[in-house]
Write an enzyme that holds these catalytic residues in place. Structure first.
Site, PDB file in Angstrom:
ATOM      1  N   ASP A 115     -30.912 -34.989  29.316  1.00  0.00           N
ATOM      2  CA  ASP A 115     -31.837 -35.403  28.268  1.00  0.00           C
ATOM      3  C   ASP A 115     -31.248 -35.080  26.897  1.00  0.00           C
ATOM      4  O   ASP A 115     -31.034 -33.898  26.584  1.00  0.00           O
ATOM      5  CB  ASP A 115     -33.156 -34.628  28.486  1.00  0.00           C
ATOM      6  CG  ASP A 115     -34.318 -35.249  27.761  1.00  0.00           C
ATOM      7  OD1 ASP A 115     -34.085 -36.080  26.856  1.00  0.00           O
ATOM      8  OD2 ASP A 115     -35.464 -34.894  28.085  1.00  0.00           O
ATOM      9  N   ASP A 116     -30.965 -36.097  26.125  1.00  0.00           N
ATOM     10  CA  ASP A 116     -30.437 -35.913  24.761  1.00  0.00           C
ATOM     11  C   ASP A 116     -29.040 -35.294  24.752  1.00  0.00           C
ATOM     12  O   ASP A 116     -28.676 -34.606  23.798  1.00  0.00           O
ATOM     13  CB  ASP A 116     -31.373 -35.044  23.894  1.00  0.00           C
ATOM     14  CG  ASP A 116     -32.707 -35.697  23.588  1.00  0.00           C
ATOM     15  OD1 ASP A 116     -32.987 -36.779  24.132  1.00  0.00           O
ATOM     16  OD2 ASP A 116     -33.485 -35.115  22.799  1.00  0.00           O
ATOM     17  N   CYS A 121     -36.406 -41.064  24.653  1.00  0.00           N
ATOM     18  CA  CYS A 121     -36.580 -40.739  26.071  1.00  0.00           C
ATOM     19  C   CYS A 121     -37.380 -41.741  26.898  1.00  0.00           C
ATOM     20  O   CYS A 121     -36.886 -42.297  27.877  1.00  0.00           O
ATOM     21  CB  CYS A 121     -37.279 -39.386  26.210  1.00  0.00           C
ATOM     22  SG  CYS A 121     -36.571 -38.061  25.235  1.00  0.00           S
ATOM     23  N   ASP A 161     -30.267 -39.748  29.093  1.00  0.00           N
ATOM     24  CA  ASP A 161     -31.315 -40.761  28.859  1.00  0.00           C
ATOM     25  C   ASP A 161     -31.214 -41.435  27.499  1.00  0.00           C
ATOM     26  O   ASP A 161     -31.789 -42.494  27.275  1.00  0.00           O
ATOM     27  CB  ASP A 161     -32.714 -40.164  29.056  1.00  0.00           C
ATOM     28  CG  ASP A 161     -33.107 -39.195  27.953  1.00  0.00           C
ATOM     29  OD1 ASP A 161     -32.210 -38.588  27.319  1.00  0.00           O
ATOM     30  OD2 ASP A 161     -34.322 -39.025  27.719  1.00  0.00           O
ATOM     31  N   ASN A 162     -30.510 -40.808  26.577  1.00  0.00           N
ATOM     32  CA  ASN A 162     -30.223 -41.402  25.267  1.00  0.00           C
ATOM     33  C   ASN A 162     -29.133 -40.550  24.639  1.00  0.00           C
ATOM     34  O   ASN A 162     -28.744 -39.520  25.201  1.00  0.00           O
ATOM     35  CB  ASN A 162     -31.475 -41.483  24.363  1.00  0.00           C
ATOM     36  CG  ASN A 162     -32.242 -40.194  24.268  1.00  0.00           C
ATOM     37  OD1 ASN A 162     -33.322 -40.053  24.836  1.00  0.00           O
ATOM     38  ND2 ASN A 162     -31.697 -39.204  23.584  1.00  0.00           N
ATOM     39  N   HIS A 177     -42.216 -38.205  32.206  1.00  0.00           N
ATOM     40  CA  HIS A 177     -42.315 -38.869  30.904  1.00  0.00           C
ATOM     41  C   HIS A 177     -42.535 -40.375  30.979  1.00  0.00           C
ATOM     42  O   HIS A 177     -42.007 -41.142  30.169  1.00  0.00           O
ATOM     43  CB  HIS A 177     -41.070 -38.564  30.047  1.00  0.00           C
ATOM     44  CG  HIS A 177     -41.354 -38.637  28.565  1.00  0.00           C
ATOM     45  ND1 HIS A 177     -40.372 -38.634  27.605  1.00  0.00           N
ATOM     46  CD2 HIS A 177     -42.527 -38.733  27.896  1.00  0.00           C
ATOM     47  CE1 HIS A 177     -40.924 -38.722  26.405  1.00  0.00           C
ATOM     48  NE2 HIS A 177     -42.242 -38.790  26.561  1.00  0.00           N
TER      49      HIS A 177
HETATM   50 CA    CA Z   1     -34.059 -37.976  25.699  1.00  0.00          CA
END
Ligand code: CA
Length: 458
Positions: free
Chosen positions: A33-34, A73, A283-284, A131
């Protein structure tokens, strides 16, 4: 004669059964994540060793142009899990986390990868961050997952003593959703480990328990998303990094890397390497406020420059795809579902055309063209857009400003606008983007931040 025919039929059924088993490889998607594009060894990271994550690329394929469908996200996860541009169904921003809101989640009519794989007998588990809606009707157990261990909001605190709310419905302040106890399916549980280790333990256990079935494991770490928190065990590995934010971030990534290693070892222990696709991605792009680095790319999370969209992306399937190669054509997180549909032959709902494609023919060399003629992005609240075709990328930061064309193959940090010298190409990409944009629906739910539990608990 009858005996002979029966024998033949039985043999046919046995072969069919074997064939069916062969058509159902396990799928493991490991998502961070990130995490920044530059923050894995296989993309050149020097200060954070990621030997286990690198192993996926080394024993499989490293994608140098692996993209997600949105630079934050939740919409990115909606694209991955449905194999479709999420804007097609109005999933165009991070949703409010209000668990009483019946609009704020992945629409029930949008089949997701777990629901699709269920049709051909997969056992599905999600461990970590969901999420995609906090209302009970949107939660993983209602959306094709047989097992859920994790949390439903967009981030989480990492130490067990911070997890004080019984569930998101009882949160009484903004941000309190980071402090909920974990859920095992519908039941809240007490935990005693650093969150990333907790999820790794569960991932290993899931494989151990389900090794005999066709399974889909969606191991979706919230690390290294904020809050930046690491346990001493991992911090001790990075005493040489002076910057405290980067040091803690490095420790968080290292914890994930340990977990990835344990998951791969468990697959190999059960002799599943040749029957299991392992995808790794973020995810990004890196958020940078967490200490992440997207270099050499421009921009970060929340932007349609590649720093927001192009992520660490690798795929291992021992014996079925080449090992240790780079794949340079642009690919998308949506292709994971496209690949599974191609491999299993599972039927998807007739009114759902996938945007993701089956990557297998491209990786085996059967098809040498690009998997996607175009990849598109459009943010909703900011109206930032981008389209990539071949090595060209057209970026518009808002409708009023000038549109820029970048040739990514020569200009990885999107710094040289060549639109003036390439007006025809610019117009073509702009028209393609408009054509695609016209297929999107307006946002279907309120944005993140609109629900204040201290004012309204419903
Ligand atoms: Ca993210």
């Amino acid at each position: 004669m009858i005996k002979f025919l029966t024998g033949c039929l039985l043999l046919c059924f046995s072969i069919a059964a074997l064939f069916a088993v062969d058509q159902r490889p396990n799928l493991v998607i490991i998502m961070t994540d990130d995490q920044g594009y530059g923050d894995v060894g296989f993309n050149g990271c020097k200060d954070i060793p990621t030997p286990h994550i690198d192993r996926i690329a080394r024993e499989g394929v490293r994608f140098t142009n692996g993209y997600v469908t949105y630079p934050v996200c939740s919409p990115s996860r909606a694209g991955l899990i449905t194999g479709r541009y999420q804007g097609r169904f109005g999933y165009r921003r991070n949703p409010t986390l209000n668990p009483f809101d019946e609009m704020a989640g992945l629409p029930l009519e949008e089949e997701n990868i777990a629901e699709i794989l269920h049709k051909v007998g997969y056992h599905n588990g999600i461990i970590g961050k969901w999420h995609l809606g906090t209302h009970p009707k949107f939660r993983p157990n209602a959306r094709g997952f047989d097992e859920f261990y994790g949390f439903v909001a967009g981030g989480h605190r990492y130490f067990p003593e911070d997890l004080i709310y019984s569930d998101i419905e009882s949160v009484d302040r903004k941000g309190g959703w980071y402090n909920t106890k974990l859920l095992r399916n519908e039941t809240r549980v007490e935990t005693d480990e650093y969150l990333t280790d907790e999820f790794s333990n569960e991932g290993v256990d899931f494989i151990e328990r389900n090794a005999e079935k066709p399974f889909f494991l969606y191991l979706t770490y919230n690390a290294p998303h904020t809050p930046i928190q690491a346990s001493q065990k991992y911090l001790d590995r990075f005493t040489h990094i002076e910057d405290k934010l980067r040091r803690t971030y490095a420790a968080m990534v290292s914890a994930v890397d340990d977990g990835v290693g344990r998951v791969i070892d468990k697959l190999d222990e059960h002799d599943l390497a040749e029957n299991t696709l392992v995808f790794f991605l973020s995810d990004n792009g890196g958020a940078t406020n967490n200490g992440s680095i997207n270099a050499p790319l421009r921009g970060k999370k929340g932007m349609v420059y590649d720093g927001g969209l192009r992520v660490p992306f690798a795929f291992r399937w021992t014996g079925k795809i080449p090992s240790g190669i780079d794949y340079d054509h642009p690919v998308s997180s949506m292709d994971m579902l496209g690949t599974m549909v191609g491999l299993t032959g599972v039927e998807i709902a007739a009114d759902r055309s996938l945007d993701g494609v089956n990557l297998m023919p491209f990786l085996t060399g059967e098809n040498s063209s690009a998997p996607h003629d175009y990849l598109f992005w459009r943010m909703f609240d900011k109206e930032h857009t981008a389209v990539r075709s071949g090595s060209d990328k057209l970026v518009t930061i808002d409708p009023e400003s000038k549109t820029s064309l970048y040739r990514i193959s020569d200009d990885i940090d999107e710094s040289a606008d060549i639109s003036n010298a390439n007006a025809e190409r610019t117009d073509l990409l702009d028209n393609k983007l408009k054509e695609w944009s016209s297929q999107l629906k307006p946002a279907i739910f309120d944005p993140l931040g609109t629900w204040d539990p201290s004012v309204s608990r419903e």
